[in-house]
Design a protein around this motif. Structure first.
Motif, mmCIF file in Angstrom:
data_model
loop_
_atom_site.group_PDB
_atom_site.id
_atom_site.type_symbol
_atom_site.label_atom_id
_atom_site.label_comp_id
_atom_site.label_asym_id
_atom_site.label_seq_id
_atom_site.Cartn_x
_atom_site.Cartn_y
_atom_site.Cartn_z
ATOM 1 N N GLY A 1 -3.315 70.133 14.969
ATOM 2 C CA GLY A 1 -2.985 69.879 13.667
ATOM 3 C C GLY A 1 -3.437 70.292 12.421
ATOM 4 O O GLY A 1 -2.453 70.841 11.564
ATOM 5 N N ARG A 2 -4.706 70.607 12.506
ATOM 6 C CA ARG A 2 -5.162 71.551 11.304
ATOM 7 C C ARG A 2 -4.701 72.935 11.114
ATOM 8 O O ARG A 2 -4.488 73.413 9.974
ATOM 9 N N GLU B 1 -9.689 59.986 10.755
ATOM 10 C CA GLU B 1 -9.172 61.181 10.106
ATOM 11 C C GLU B 1 -7.589 61.527 10.458
ATOM 12 O O GLU B 1 -7.095 61.941 9.605
ATOM 13 N N ALA B 2 -7.201 60.934 11.570
ATOM 14 C CA ALA B 2 -5.765 61.210 11.781
ATOM 15 C C ALA B 2 -5.016 60.190 10.887
ATOM 16 O O ALA B 2 -3.943 60.573 10.494
ATOM 17 N N ASN B 3 -5.537 59.045 10.577
ATOM 18 C CA ASN B 3 -4.649 57.867 9.735
ATOM 19 C C ASN B 3 -4.811 58.776 8.325
ATOM 20 O O ASN B 3 -3.690 58.671 7.794
ATOM 21 N N TYR C 1 -0.032 64.642 14.143
ATOM 22 C CA TYR C 1 -0.925 63.400 13.848
ATOM 23 C C TYR C 1 -0.116 62.229 14.196
ATOM 24 O O TYR C 1 -1.068 61.290 14.493
ATOM 25 N N THR D 1 -5.066 61.793 7.293
ATOM 26 C CA THR D 1 -4.478 63.011 7.347
ATOM 27 C C THR D 1 -2.888 62.635 7.264
ATOM 28 O O THR D 1 -1.928 63.287 6.375
ATOM 29 N N LEU D 2 -2.452 61.901 8.272
ATOM 30 C CA LEU D 2 -0.976 61.604 8.122
ATOM 31 C C LEU D 2 -0.496 60.492 6.882
ATOM 32 O O LEU D 2 0.505 61.025 6.215
ATOM 33 N N ALA E 1 2.723 69.640 11.739
ATOM 34 C CA ALA E 1 1.685 68.772 11.506
ATOM 35 C C ALA E 1 1.821 67.191 11.519
ATOM 36 O O ALA E 1 1.225 66.555 12.136
ATOM 37 N N LYS F 1 -6.300 67.579 17.215
ATOM 38 C CA LYS F 1 -6.957 67.830 15.642
ATOM 39 C C LYS F 1 -6.820 69.072 15.286
ATOM 40 O O LYS F 1 -6.570 69.650 14.250
ATOM 41 N N ILE G 1 -1.214 62.086 17.793
ATOM 42 C CA ILE G 1 -2.577 61.272 17.982
ATOM 43 C C ILE G 1 -2.644 60.002 17.575
ATOM 44 O O ILE G 1 -3.342 59.141 18.244
#
Length: 94
Positions: free
Chosen positions: A14-15, A42-44, A30, A46-47, A26, A11, A33
């Motif tokens: 990715g950030r 959070e990954a869901n 993600y 963000t993607l 990114a 993460k 991940i």
């Protein structure tokens, strides 16, 4: 490395790509991940946000759905879903 540490490091990577505006990198981080941690909220998010920003609304909606189940009271989730479901807006710039 244990699973929590692995997730945390990925993460952070990715950030850092997002902060550097390296969006393709990114996306890749993600997506990887979610292959390992499909229930990570959070990954869901963000993607899904990345897909929404790139006007791929259908995929964004699909990625917001698990968040609805895992964290239904998530602040801003309903607004994100509304934006994704409304579809891409035409470019009206001249």
């Amino acid at each position: 490395m244990n699973r929590d540490a692995d997730l945390r490091v990925r993460k952070m990577l990715g950030r850092s790509h997002l902060n550097a505006r390296r969006f393709e990198d990114a996306f890749g981080i993600y997506a990887s991940i979610l292959q390992s941690y499909p229930d990570d909220v959070e990954a869901n998010l963000t993607l899904a946000d990345l897909y929404l920003a790139s006007n791929n609304h259908r995929v964004a909606v699909q990625l917001y759905r698990p968040v609805q189940e895992l964290d239904p009271d998530r602040q801003g989730l309903q607004r994100r879903l509304e934006l994704a479901r409304s579809g891409p807006k035409p470019d009206l710039t001249w």
